[in-house]
Design a protein around this motif. Sequence first.
Motif, PDB file in Angstrom:
ATOM      1  N   PHE A 112      -7.736   1.292  -5.383  1.00 34.20           N
ATOM      2  CA  PHE A 112      -8.282   1.722  -6.662  1.00 34.20           C
ATOM      3  C   PHE A 112      -8.125   0.563  -7.658  1.00 34.20           C
ATOM      4  CE2 PHE A 112      -4.238   2.420  -8.912  1.00 34.20           C
ATOM      5  CZ  PHE A 112      -3.351   2.465  -7.842  1.00 34.20           C
ATOM      6  N   GLY A 113      -8.599   0.798  -8.885  1.00 36.14           N
ATOM      7  CA  GLY A 113      -8.452  -0.241  -9.905  1.00 36.14           C
ATOM      8  C   GLY A 113      -9.192  -1.505  -9.542  1.00 36.14           C
ATOM      9  N   ALA A 114     -10.502  -1.389  -9.325  1.00 32.72           N
ATOM     10  CA  ALA A 114     -11.324  -2.547  -8.941  1.00 32.72           C
ATOM     11  C   ALA A 114     -10.780  -3.211  -7.685  1.00 32.72           C
ATOM     12  CB  ALA A 114     -11.421  -3.554 -10.087  1.00 32.72           C
ATOM     13  N   ASP A 115     -10.218  -2.405  -6.809  1.00 33.03           N
ATOM     14  CA  ASP A 115      -9.672  -2.867  -5.527  1.00 33.03           C
ATOM     15  C   ASP A 115      -8.495  -3.820  -5.684  1.00 33.03           C
ATOM     16  OD1 ASP A 115     -11.409  -1.426  -3.755  1.00 33.03           O
ATOM     17  OD2 ASP A 115     -12.995  -2.776  -4.388  1.00 33.03           O
ATOM     18  N   ARG A 116      -7.894  -3.841  -6.846  1.00 37.22           N
ATOM     19  CA  ARG A 116      -6.685  -4.657  -7.047  1.00 37.22           C
ATOM     20  C   ARG A 116      -5.430  -3.910  -6.625  1.00 37.22           C
ATOM     21  NH1 ARG A 116      -7.005 -10.180  -8.156  1.00 37.22           N
ATOM     22  NH2 ARG A 116      -8.859 -10.559  -9.397  1.00 37.22           N
ATOM     23  N   TRP A 117      -5.458  -2.601  -6.705  1.00 34.00           N
ATOM     24  CA  TRP A 117      -4.288  -1.786  -6.424  1.00 34.00           C
ATOM     25  C   TRP A 117      -4.496  -0.991  -5.141  1.00 34.00           C
ATOM     26  CZ3 TRP A 117       0.099  -2.133  -9.292  1.00 34.00           C
ATOM     27  CH2 TRP A 117       0.007  -2.755 -10.536  1.00 34.00           C
ATOM     28  N   GLU A 118      -3.389  -0.719  -4.485  1.00 35.05           N
ATOM     29  CA  GLU A 118      -3.467   0.031  -3.229  1.00 35.05           C
ATOM     30  C   GLU A 118      -2.196   0.867  -3.081  1.00 35.05           C
ATOM     31  OE1 GLU A 118      -5.045  -1.232   1.075  1.00 35.05           O
ATOM     32  OE2 GLU A 118      -3.244  -2.303   0.466  1.00 35.05           O
ATOM     33  N   THR A 119      -2.374   2.119  -2.721  1.00 35.57           N
ATOM     34  CA  THR A 119      -1.218   2.956  -2.383  1.00 35.57           C
ATOM     35  C   THR A 119      -1.257   3.227  -0.879  1.00 35.57           C
ATOM     36  OG1 THR A 119      -2.499   4.950  -2.869  1.00 35.57           O
ATOM     37  CG2 THR A 119      -1.096   4.101  -4.618  1.00 35.57           C
ATOM     38  N   VAL A 120      -0.075   3.329  -0.296  1.00 31.43           N
ATOM     39  CA  VAL A 120       0.024   3.483   1.156  1.00 31.43           C
ATOM     40  C   VAL A 120       1.066   4.559   1.485  1.00 31.43           C
ATOM     41  CG1 VAL A 120       0.374   2.274   3.355  1.00 31.43           C
ATOM     42  CG2 VAL A 120      -0.368   0.988   1.343  1.00 31.43           C
ATOM     43  N   LEU A 121       0.745   5.389   2.450  1.00 31.61           N
ATOM     44  CA  LEU A 121       1.705   6.364   2.984  1.00 31.61           C
ATOM     45  C   LEU A 121       1.735   6.203   4.500  1.00 31.61           C
ATOM     46  CD1 LEU A 121       3.559   8.885   2.858  1.00 31.61           C
ATOM     47  CD2 LEU A 121       1.479  10.278   3.011  1.00 31.61           C
ATOM     48  N   ARG A 122       2.937   6.043   5.023  1.00 32.52           N
ATOM     49  CA  ARG A 122       3.063   5.895   6.481  1.00 32.52           C
ATOM     50  C   ARG A 122       4.199   6.795   6.976  1.00 32.52           C
ATOM     51  NH1 ARG A 122       4.712   0.146   8.050  1.00 32.52           N
ATOM     52  NH2 ARG A 122       6.811   0.949   7.766  1.00 32.52           N
ATOM     53  N   VAL A 123       3.936   7.516   8.046  1.00 32.88           N
ATOM     54  CA  VAL A 123       4.938   8.373   8.673  1.00 32.88           C
ATOM     55  C   VAL A 123       5.062   7.941  10.126  1.00 32.88           C
ATOM     56  CG1 VAL A 123       5.545  10.737   9.298  1.00 32.88           C
ATOM     57  CG2 VAL A 123       4.370  10.295   7.140  1.00 32.88           C
ATOM     58  N   GLY A 124       6.306   7.759  10.595  1.00 37.26           N
ATOM     59  CA  GLY A 124       6.477   7.297  11.967  1.00 37.26           C
ATOM     60  C   GLY A 124       7.769   7.785  12.583  1.00 37.26           C
ATOM     61  N   ASP A 125       7.883   7.526  13.886  1.00 36.88           N
ATOM     62  CA  ASP A 125       9.040   7.997  14.640  1.00 36.88           C
ATOM     63  C   ASP A 125       9.317   7.014  15.764  1.00 36.88           C
ATOM     64  OD1 ASP A 125      10.649  10.729  15.365  1.00 36.88           O
ATOM     65  OD2 ASP A 125      10.038   9.655  17.170  1.00 36.88           O
ATOM     66  N   SER A 126      10.581   6.718  15.973  1.00 40.13           N
ATOM     67  CA  SER A 126      10.971   5.793  17.035  1.00 40.13           C
ATOM     68  C   SER A 126      12.055   6.426  17.897  1.00 40.13           C
ATOM     69  CB  SER A 126      11.503   4.485  16.422  1.00 40.13           C
ATOM     70  OG  SER A 126      12.065   3.655  17.419  1.00 40.13           O
ATOM     71  N   LEU A 127      11.858   6.368  19.219  1.00 40.39           N
ATOM     72  CA  LEU A 127      12.845   6.869  20.173  1.00 40.39           C
ATOM     73  C   LEU A 127      13.271   5.710  21.058  1.00 40.39           C
ATOM     74  CD1 LEU A 127      14.266   9.296  21.639  1.00 40.39           C
ATOM     75  CD2 LEU A 127      12.236   9.367  23.111  1.00 40.39           C
ATOM     76  N   SER A 128      14.580   5.537  21.222  1.00 41.28           N
ATOM     77  CA  SER A 128      15.096   4.407  21.983  1.00 41.28           C
ATOM     78  C   SER A 128      16.393   4.815  22.671  1.00 41.28           C
ATOM     79  CB  SER A 128      15.352   3.230  21.016  1.00 41.28           C
ATOM     80  OG  SER A 128      16.198   2.271  21.593  1.00 41.28           O
TER      81      SER A 128
END
Lengths: 255, 215
Positions: free
Chosen positions: A188-204
């Motif tokens: 947004f904002g003339a493509d200057r700004w960006e929001t990100v949401l990430r959900v993840g899981d790791s099994l080891s």
Amino acid sequence: MVVGKFLSPVGYFFQNLHPSWINKLASVPAGFGHGGAAPLTDVGVQLRGGRALADGHQLNYALYVANGPRLGLEGMEGLDLDVEGSSTNRDGERVWGGRVGWLPRPGLELGASLTRGDVVLDPGEMGIGMAEPTRAYRVEGVDVAWQASRAVSLRGEWIRQRVGDAPMSLAPDGATWRAWYVQGAYRFGADRWETVLRVGDSLSPHGESTFQQTALGLNYLFRPGTQLKLSWEINDSDNAEAEADRVLLQLAHGF
Amino acid sequence: MTRVPLRSPAIASQSLRAVAAAFGLALVILPAGAIAADGKALYESTCVACHGPTGKGAIPGVPDLATRLDKPDAELVNNVLNGFQTPGSPMAMPAKGGNPALTAEDAQAIIGYLRSGAGTPPPPSAANGAPASPPAAVLAPAPAGATSAGVAADSTAFARGAQAWADNCARCHAMRDPKSLPDEQWQVVVTHMRLRAGLDGAQADDILVFLKGSN
């Protein structure tokens, strides 16, 4: 054709998205870094390319034969997989596989990865004089990326590495590393700004690499290749080290 | 080897005059829609990769053209010919949209096409009661071949490259300004990205033509 040390063509994130000026958050997804489920680099021969198909469909591929990972021990019996490629193939085994991506239309890519091969445990000083058996090494992965609109991009990936059992080994039990994430980003904002949401899981097999993560990010793009990223990670794990939440600030610049 | 007989210069000259006369006559009698079709063809060969079929923008960093058509035609033509960067946007449009064959008449035809679309505002001169920009049918006659040269770009590597660039590069990273690197550096970048993005050789060649043409 690629010969030598290369980013592993198995999976999507590490070979294409891990550079900090491309990755939309200041950290990699859970399980997609060192000690995680995704192979990182390898040494061997790789054939990559693409083909435009009928009706606007597009195909890309990466096939490889390489030295594969090094299997070691962490503690007395815990398997440790070193997925950084080395020119020294200590166990003498090779792995093969690759990834195929299909774009039914521009902006939508579906990918599948696979690796097959064998590994031999390198027990170090604990195994002096012992002959270790060969065991199976398997990787499977799927990924999807969708540019939903010019402002919204969505992607996700699931990947799993498995090392088989070997009853006659110093460490007879096999092990599984598995990770997934889904991510959405909005410009947004003339493509200057960006929001990100990430959900993840790791099994080891190791507690410090077993956790669930939710990450939020706010980025400002000075230029397409230069951005300031503020990320907030909420981590959930039985391991105190992996449980810690983090706030990260990163200035990334790339070509 | 079969030899093809050449026509005499006199016959060739007569033919050229006949074509030129027919072209001039066509400019006088063709309805506006026919000329606007040239603008449409030019838009679809030069602009559509970045601006999208509706003008709303196909890739991040490209503004909605509907919000830019309140400027006078002369300013818009100047922006098309010399390139333009929307204040605050990380992307700049290359001069002539990156199509070196584009002429001022072609740019005017494209703007005429955009203004003919539903919902696009008229230029401010019309809103003030002054004569609006001339309808496409009475545009100053373009030099023979000017518009056709631009339309011909539809079948060139340039247009294919622009589309391949828009379709493939934003799959992973933010779009780069085509003017951000010199030609020799784009050569290296495209060679690398052909490998990374899984492009076939023809796509990589077309993208390079587009990027070099945009510089």
